[in-house]
Design an enzyme around this catalytic site. Structure first.
Site, PDB file in Angstrom:
ATOM      1  N   GLY A   1       7.181   1.166   1.537  1.00 25.63           N
ATOM      2  CA  GLY A   1       7.363   2.495   2.117  1.00 25.63           C
ATOM      3  C   GLY A   1       8.817   2.938   2.085  1.00 25.63           C
ATOM      4  O   GLY A   1       9.159   3.990   1.553  1.00 25.63           O
TER       5      GLY A   1
ATOM      6  N   ARG B   1       7.966   6.138   0.216  1.00 28.86           N
ATOM      7  CA  ARG B   1       7.918   7.229   1.195  1.00 28.86           C
ATOM      8  C   ARG B   1       9.269   7.932   1.315  1.00 28.86           C
ATOM      9  O   ARG B   1       9.466   8.771   2.205  1.00 28.86           O
ATOM     10  CB  ARG B   1       7.490   6.678   2.559  1.00 28.86           C
TER      11      ARG B   1
ATOM     12  N   HIS C   1      33.448  -8.836 -11.479  1.00 37.87           N
ATOM     13  CA  HIS C   1      32.168  -8.817 -10.765  1.00 37.87           C
ATOM     14  C   HIS C   1      31.336 -10.064 -11.010  1.00 37.87           C
ATOM     15  O   HIS C   1      30.456 -10.399 -10.218  1.00 37.87           O
ATOM     16  CB  HIS C   1      31.361  -7.567 -11.150  1.00 37.87           C
TER      17      HIS C   1
ATOM     18  N   HIS D   1       0.815  -1.224   0.000  1.00 40.96           N
ATOM     19  CA  HIS D   1       0.000   0.000   0.000  1.00 40.96           C
ATOM     20  C   HIS D   1       0.848   1.272   0.000  1.00 40.96           C
ATOM     21  O   HIS D   1       0.482   2.266  -0.609  1.00 40.96           O
ATOM     22  CB  HIS D   1      -0.949  -0.008   1.201  1.00 40.96           C
TER      23      HIS D   1
ATOM     24  N   HIS E   1      27.980  -3.278 -11.128  1.00 37.38           N
ATOM     25  CA  HIS E   1      28.793  -4.195 -10.318  1.00 37.38           C
ATOM     26  C   HIS E   1      28.025  -5.402  -9.795  1.00 37.38           C
ATOM     27  O   HIS E   1      28.623  -6.445  -9.545  1.00 37.38           O
ATOM     28  CB  HIS E   1      29.404  -3.450  -9.117  1.00 37.38           C
ATOM     29  N   ASN E   2      26.727  -5.243  -9.562  1.00 37.44           N
ATOM     30  CA  ASN E   2      25.967  -6.328  -8.911  1.00 37.44           C
ATOM     31  C   ASN E   2      24.992  -7.031  -9.847  1.00 37.44           C
ATOM     32  O   ASN E   2      24.348  -7.996  -9.438  1.00 37.44           O
ATOM     33  CB  ASN E   2      25.189  -5.778  -7.711  1.00 37.44           C
TER      34      ASN E   2
ATOM     35  N   GLY F   1      11.367   0.561   1.212  1.00 36.97           N
ATOM     36  CA  GLY F   1      12.115  -0.367   0.349  1.00 36.97           C
ATOM     37  C   GLY F   1      12.789  -1.463   1.151  1.00 36.97           C
ATOM     38  O   GLY F   1      13.272  -2.451   0.581  1.00 36.97           O
TER      39      GLY F   1
HETATM   40  C1  RB5 Z   1       4.109  -0.218   5.612  1.00 33.08           C
HETATM   41  O1  RB5 Z   1       3.617   0.606   6.602  1.00 33.08           O
HETATM   42  C2  RB5 Z   1       5.638  -0.292   5.701  1.00 33.08           C
HETATM   43  O2  RB5 Z   1       6.014  -0.970   6.853  1.00 33.08           O
HETATM   44  C3  RB5 Z   1       6.186  -0.984   4.475  1.00 33.08           C
HETATM   45  O3  RB5 Z   1       5.746  -0.338   3.335  1.00 33.08           O
HETATM   46  C4  RB5 Z   1       7.686  -1.042   4.338  1.00 33.08           C
HETATM   47  O4  RB5 Z   1       8.247   0.221   4.463  1.00 33.08           O
HETATM   48  C5  RB5 Z   1       8.364  -2.072   5.118  1.00 33.08           C
HETATM   49  O5  RB5 Z   1       9.583  -2.260   5.050  1.00 33.08           O
END
Ligand code: RB5
Length: 154
Positions: free
Chosen positions: A70, A113, A137, A13, A102-103, A72
């Site tokens: 949010g 976020r 690599h 989400h 490299h990876n 990653g």
């Molecule tokens: C969701 O609230 C958040 O925990 C998720 O998107 C993420 O960031 C987790 O690692």
């Protein structure tokens, strides 16, 4: 990249809006995109959608994947449990370029976020257009799965 390259995308989400933006950025590209969800802003478990994409890349059905939550972080943790997956959390341009050079990263992860839409577009473009350098690599990435396998056997 071959015109038939298949890319699986997924998010939770917190990554939904950026995942939709990523799909729109790729509209004019010749990629075959599969959207593995989630498809809305209702709260979901990132491990479900991370696993869906990671499984498609691990199986070889998809050459690359893109995952967004949010931060990653959660997506990185789940995706990198799959053999053959090299998922790179790239919330900056330099990491995106180096993760390919490299990876030979085969899954790009971003934090919905953390990065804004314009930066995400640049990260995505750089990640898709940068090639693996190979050479020294190559052995190192082979060793990722080899050493992980050894650890599990002990
Ligand atoms: C969701 O609230 C958040 O925990 C998720 O998107 C993420 O960031 C987790 O690692």
């Amino acid at each position: 990249m071959a015109s038939s390259a298949r890319i699986a995308v997924g998010c939770d989400h917190a990554g939904f809006e950026l995942k939709e933006a990523v799909k729109s950025f790729l509209e004019d590209d010749p990629f075959d995109i599969e959207d593995c969800g989630t498809h809305g802003k209702a709260s979901v478990d990132y491990t479900e959608f991370g696993a869906r994409v990671a499984q498609k890349v691990a199986s070889g059905d998809y050459e690359k994947g893109i995952l967004i939550c949010g931060t990653g972080l959660g997506m990185s943790m789940i995706a990198n449990r799959f053999p053959g997956v090299r998922a790179a959390l790239c919330n900056d341009l330099f990491s995106a370029i180096m993760s390919r050079r490299h990876n030979d990263a085969n899954i790009l992860i971003m934090g919905g976020r953390v990065v804004g839409t314009d930066l995400a577009r640049e990260i995505l473009r750089a990640w898709l257009e940068t090639s693996f350098e190979g050479g020294r690599h190559k052995e190192r990435i082979v060793n990722i799965d080899a050493r992980a396998k050894t650890a599990l056997e002990k």
